[in-house]
Design a protein around this motif. Structure first.
Motif, PDB file in Angstrom:
ATOM      1  N   VAL A 160       0.861  -1.180   0.000  1.00 21.78           N
ATOM      2  CA  VAL A 160       0.000   0.000   0.000  1.00 21.78           C
ATOM      3  C   VAL A 160       0.897   1.229   0.000  1.00 21.78           C
ATOM      4  O   VAL A 160       2.075   1.166   0.358  1.00 21.78           O
ATOM      5  CB  VAL A 160      -0.929   0.027   1.231  1.00 21.78           C
ATOM      6  N   THR A 161       0.349   2.357  -0.416  1.00 17.95           N
ATOM      7  CA  THR A 161       1.073   3.632  -0.361  1.00 17.95           C
ATOM      8  C   THR A 161       0.282   4.578   0.524  1.00 17.95           C
ATOM      9  O   THR A 161      -0.916   4.773   0.321  1.00 17.95           O
ATOM     10  CB  THR A 161       1.249   4.229  -1.766  1.00 17.95           C
ATOM     11  N   ARG A 162       0.956   5.115   1.547  1.00 23.33           N
ATOM     12  CA  ARG A 162       0.258   5.962   2.506  1.00 23.33           C
ATOM     13  C   ARG A 162       0.968   7.304   2.676  1.00 23.33           C
ATOM     14  O   ARG A 162       2.191   7.379   2.793  1.00 23.33           O
ATOM     15  CB  ARG A 162       0.175   5.272   3.874  1.00 23.33           C
ATOM     16  N   THR A 163       0.143   8.354   2.706  1.00 19.30           N
ATOM     17  CA  THR A 163       0.596   9.694   3.047  1.00 19.30           C
ATOM     18  C   THR A 163      -0.025  10.048   4.393  1.00 19.30           C
ATOM     19  O   THR A 163      -1.257   9.966   4.535  1.00 19.30           O
ATOM     20  CB  THR A 163       0.136  10.711   1.994  1.00 19.30           C
ATOM     21  N   PRO A 164       0.784  10.389   5.383  1.00 17.50           N
ATOM     22  CA  PRO A 164       0.193  10.739   6.682  1.00 17.50           C
ATOM     23  C   PRO A 164      -0.823  11.876   6.523  1.00 17.50           C
ATOM     24  O   PRO A 164      -0.520  12.914   5.920  1.00 17.50           O
ATOM     25  CB  PRO A 164       1.404  11.195   7.512  1.00 17.50           C
ATOM     26  N   ARG A 165      -2.018  11.679   7.025  1.00 17.72           N
ATOM     27  CA  ARG A 165      -3.069  12.696   6.870  1.00 17.72           C
ATOM     28  C   ARG A 165      -3.627  13.170   8.210  1.00 17.72           C
ATOM     29  O   ARG A 165      -4.429  14.074   8.250  1.00 17.72           O
ATOM     30  CB  ARG A 165      -4.210  12.156   6.000  1.00 17.72           C
ATOM     31  N   GLY A 166      -3.200  12.521   9.290  1.00 17.60           N
ATOM     32  CA  GLY A 166      -3.656  12.972  10.602  1.00 17.60           C
ATOM     33  C   GLY A 166      -2.522  13.639  11.347  1.00 17.60           C
ATOM     34  O   GLY A 166      -1.445  13.882  10.809  1.00 17.60           O
ATOM     35  N   THR A 167      -2.772  13.972  12.612  1.00 18.27           N
ATOM     36  CA  THR A 167      -1.707  14.510  13.449  1.00 18.27           C
ATOM     37  C   THR A 167      -1.014  13.340  14.155  1.00 18.27           C
ATOM     38  O   THR A 167      -1.621  12.295  14.406  1.00 18.27           O
ATOM     39  CB  THR A 167      -2.265  15.482  14.496  1.00 18.27           C
ATOM     40  N   HIS A 168       0.249  13.527  14.479  1.00 21.01           N
ATOM     41  CA  HIS A 168       0.979  12.422  15.079  1.00 21.01           C
ATOM     42  C   HIS A 168       2.097  12.909  15.983  1.00 21.01           C
ATOM     43  O   HIS A 168       2.587  14.033  15.840  1.00 21.01           O
ATOM     44  CB  HIS A 168       1.554  11.515  13.990  1.00 21.01           C
ATOM     45  N   THR A 169       2.466  12.051  16.911  1.00 22.41           N
ATOM     46  CA  THR A 169       3.602  12.272  17.789  1.00 22.41           C
ATOM     47  C   THR A 169       4.424  10.993  17.796  1.00 22.41           C
ATOM     48  O   THR A 169       3.887   9.902  18.046  1.00 22.41           O
ATOM     49  CB  THR A 169       3.169  12.588  19.229  1.00 22.41           C
ATOM     50  N   VAL A 170       5.719  11.101  17.522  1.00 23.15           N
ATOM     51  CA  VAL A 170       6.585   9.942  17.440  1.00 23.15           C
ATOM     52  C   VAL A 170       7.725  10.073  18.437  1.00 23.15           C
ATOM     53  O   VAL A 170       8.415  11.100  18.472  1.00 23.15           O
ATOM     54  CB  VAL A 170       7.170   9.777  16.014  1.00 23.15           C
ATOM     55  N   THR A 171       7.900   9.055  19.287  1.00 21.76           N
ATOM     56  CA  THR A 171       9.049   8.984  20.187  1.00 21.76           C
ATOM     57  C   THR A 171       9.801   7.688  19.900  1.00 21.76           C
ATOM     58  O   THR A 171       9.429   6.932  19.005  1.00 21.76           O
ATOM     59  CB  THR A 171       8.603   9.015  21.658  1.00 21.76           C
ATOM     60  N   ASP A 172      10.855   7.444  20.680  1.00 21.26           N
ATOM     61  CA  ASP A 172      11.662   6.248  20.435  1.00 21.26           C
ATOM     62  C   ASP A 172      10.865   4.961  20.616  1.00 21.26           C
ATOM     63  O   ASP A 172      11.143   3.954  19.958  1.00 21.26           O
ATOM     64  CB  ASP A 172      12.869   6.220  21.379  1.00 21.26           C
ATOM     65  N   ASP A 173       9.886   4.960  21.511  1.00 23.25           N
ATOM     66  CA  ASP A 173       9.162   3.717  21.781  1.00 23.25           C
ATOM     67  C   ASP A 173       7.650   3.819  21.600  1.00 23.25           C
ATOM     68  O   ASP A 173       6.942   2.830  21.812  1.00 23.25           O
ATOM     69  CB  ASP A 173       9.465   3.225  23.198  1.00 23.25           C
ATOM     70  N   ARG A 174       7.131   4.963  21.187  1.00 27.37           N
ATOM     71  CA  ARG A 174       5.685   5.117  21.009  1.00 27.37           C
ATOM     72  C   ARG A 174       5.377   5.899  19.741  1.00 27.37           C
ATOM     73  O   ARG A 174       6.177   6.721  19.292  1.00 27.37           O
ATOM     74  CB  ARG A 174       5.062   5.860  22.190  1.00 27.37           C
ATOM     75  N   VAL A 175       4.182   5.658  19.216  1.00 25.48           N
ATOM     76  CA  VAL A 175       3.631   6.476  18.136  1.00 25.48           C
ATOM     77  C   VAL A 175       2.184   6.762  18.501  1.00 25.48           C
ATOM     78  O   VAL A 175       1.417   5.837  18.795  1.00 25.48           O
ATOM     79  CB  VAL A 175       3.664   5.759  16.769  1.00 25.48           C
TER      80      VAL A 175
END
Length: 660
Positions: A518-533
């Motif tokens: 599949v091909t995905r473009t992020p469309r929502g808001t997000h927060t990324v850390t070393d161990d969580r998304v």
């Protein structure tokens, strides 16, 4: 062992002849008792948790179990080198091997378990049935006598009438068992059962028993000392099974009333007495769900059971401690009337397997580990971050057990514990188990040994949720963002900006194993850390644990890799018109039945891959010709590795004509 005054004396040092979670669990009790523990390990387990937790550890050989954990000579050498006075065999491997028990005795070691004679007697299911029948214990109708030929087994099956169950006389754990409902396939099923029994136990002797539809599997824990005392510790319900392997166990069973519990308990005690049993053991019964008063002896397991923690939690007894005390010569410190069952306990077996791929064994490195704990929750585990889960040993990784004052509380706590279990890097069945425990029939206690197989499709998540792809794309987008303070090169910002046109959002080609890319473009808001998304999609916030290309939530885990469409296109072109047969699981190729150039028919068995005591037959998807064969017997393969390429019949014919 004895003190100078003739009273029993506890061992100073005990060697644990096992690995993984059971070795860790035995070491825990040895530590609590002040007894020095000795672990053994193969090269594959040099940095395993049980090795680190023991007081001393001894290397006993290379990775294959036959050259390490199953080597009686090397285990005895390790015991001699470390001054051990006793050997605890755990379960699996040599735990029910009469030869090992006898060898320990001859070497001056105490085998923490029953006598070699009792192991041999109860390990032979045919002799065991005859023995307990003579003691007045009801047994399942079936064949009599050992060493039956294929034809004699088939005749016995026809006389009993299908459905029947083929069972190895040696061993247990569902290995080699075959349920046969159609007489036409008896010969094939007998051959398959013999092959698996021989591979698992070194003995292909079979028996046949009447199959009881929708049965319940109830087992009774017994404990016997060397002074003639035998008690039972109540029952465990083990009816939730898949492929004859238990997946959920609980104590007590909602099926039994006090009278039936007492009667089954007494039958189990008589079975133990009939073979002069000593130590902890389990007597297994098959029970028609419609009439629990009609119960039949199936077999006796002459060892500690995987599911022993549920009995410990409802009785307050440490079974490993009592195994050691009995082995040291102590009498039981309590009588039958002292045994009380309080509350309810349920256990789930966490295994390295992929439910979405038909529960095939999985493997890999544990990249992120979070094991549940808290009020009423116990985890018996051999895992740690960095553990390499291979294909050589049993797939069970750990056990999650919950206790409560009643069954409803225990169920709720266990579901929550499984939801909080994180084992990224290795696919497990945690999410499946959580959904199983929420099934209405399970919640109601309406169990039978076929329930899981009937309901499995509704309990397995095969599709990847949209929010998982969103989280995977968010991780990749975050990785593209510039780091550090000061000036930022505008061309390094993943904004989608381009000359002469509107910005085009960054898109990521992704692929989960076994599914289309599949091909995905992020469309929502997000927060990324070393161990969580954390991603918010369509107003809903989703939180995942992460490690490398793995994401996990509520016990489920997904590996979402980058997909290279160019490489995939080149691969398709290289094998145009052909089908690549890939390894369904990491393991070892044990059988190769074809060679390059051979013509094959649709469905023909071509290869056998074995992993974690499970065989998987790889068959031809269509008629054709073997164009490539990349493996031989003994080849170790990774999941999805190409094993062979089959050119379809029409293409193969065209190729031959062009060559001519």
């Amino acid at each position: 062992m004895e003190n100078t005054n003739g009273t029993p004396r506890m061992f100073d040092t005990v060697l644990v002849a096992n690995r993984g979670e059971i070795a860790v669990r035995v070491i825990r009790t040895l530590r609590a008792m002040g007894v020095r523990s000795v672990a053994v390990f193969s090269d594959a387990d040099a940095d395993a948790r049980h090795v680190r937790e023991a007081d001393e550890a001894v290397r006993i050989g290379p990775a294959p179990a036959t050259e390490s954990y199953l080597s009686v000579e090397r285990l005895l050498e390790a015991a001699a080198r470390t001054g051990a006075q006793a050997v605890h065999p755990g379960y699996g491997f040599l735990a029910e091997n009469a030869g090992f028990a006898r060898a320990c005795e001859e070497a001056g070691l105490v085998f923490v378990g029953p006598s070699a004679d009792a192991i041999a007697l109860m390990g032979d299911k045919i002799r065991a049935k005859e023995t307990v029948r003579a003691a007045g214990v009801p047994v399942v109708p079936g064949s009599s006598g050992s060493g039956l030929t294929d034809e004699q087994l088939a005749d016995a099956a026809r006389e009993i009438g299908t459905p029947v169950l083929l069972k190895p006389s040696a061993g247990g754990g569902g290995k080699g068992m075959r349920l046969v409902r159609d007489e036409a396939v008896l010969a094939d099923e007998i051959a398959a059962a013999r092959r698996e029994a021989r591979a698992s136990f070194g003995d292909d002797t079979l028996l046949v028993e009447r199959w009881i539809d929708r049965p319940r599997h109830i087992e009774i824990q017994v404990l016997a000392d060397g002074h003639g005392n035998v008690v039972h510790l109540g029952e465990r319900e083990c009816s939730l099974q898949r492929r004859h392997q238990k997946v959920i166990e609980e104590a007590p069973s909602v099926l039994l009333d006090e009278a039936t519990r007492a009667a089954m308990g007494e039958a189990a005690v008589q079975a133990a007495r009939s073979c002069g049993y000593r130590g902890a053991g389990t007597v297994e019964f098959i029970v028609p769900g419609s009439d629990p008063s009609q119960y039949y002896f199936m077999e006796m397991n002459t060892r500690l059971q995987v599911e022993h923690p549920v009995t410990e939690l409802v009785t307050g007894l440490d079974l490993v401690e009592w195994q050691l005390r009995v082995a040291a010569g102590e009498p039981l410190g309590f009588a039958q009337e002292d045994v009380r069952l309080t509350g309810h306990a349920i256990e789930a077996r966490l295994c390295a397997e992929d439910p979405a791929r038909g529960f095939l064994p999985s493997g890999g490195t544990v990249l992120r580990l979070r094991e549940p704990e808290g009020d009423g929750v116990r985890t018996d585990s051999g895992l740690s971050e960095g553990t390499e889960v291979g294909s050589l040993y049993d797939p069970m990784l750990s056990k999650v057990i919950a206790y409560g004052p009643d069954r409803e509380t225990a169920l709720r706590r266990l579901r929550a514990a499984l939801a909080g279990t994180v084992t990224l890097g290795v696919q497990t069945n945690a999410g499946f188990l959580r959904r199983l425990l929420a099934h209405p029939a399970v919640v109601a206690g309406e169990l039978d040994t076929g329930l899981v197989e009937r309901e499995v499709d509704g309990l397995v998540a095969t599709d990847v949720p949209e929010e998982v792809y969103e989280a995977a794309a968010a991780v990749r987008l975050e990785a593209l963002r510039p780091r550090g303070d000061g000036w930022t090169d505008p061309f390094s910002v993943p904004s989608g900006w381009r000359t002469g046109g509107e910005p085009k959002p960054v898109a990521f080609p992704l692929r989960a194993p076994g599914l289309e890319p599949v091909t995905r473009t992020p469309r929502g808001t997000h927060t990324v850390t070393d161990d969580r998304v954390c991603v918010t999609l369509d107003g809903v916030r989703h939180t995942f644990h992460r490690a490398a290309d793995w994401l996990g939530r509520d016990g489920d885990a997904w590996q979402v890799r980058d997909h290279d469409p160019v490489a995939a296109s080149l691969d398709r072109a290289a094998h145009a018109g052909a089908d690549s047969l890939t390894a369904p699981m990491p393991g070892t190729v044990t059988v190769v039945k074809v060679a390059v150039g051979d013509a094959v028919s649709a469905g023909q068995s071509l290869l056998v891959v074995e992993a974690m005591k499970m065989e998987h037959v790889v068959s031809a998807p269509h008629a054709g010709t073997v164009a490539e064969l990349d493996v031989a017997p003994g080849t170790t393969v990774a999941m999805d590795q190409v094993l062979a390429v089959i050119t379809p019949a029409d293409d193969a014919t065209d190729a031959k004509e062009e060559t001519a």
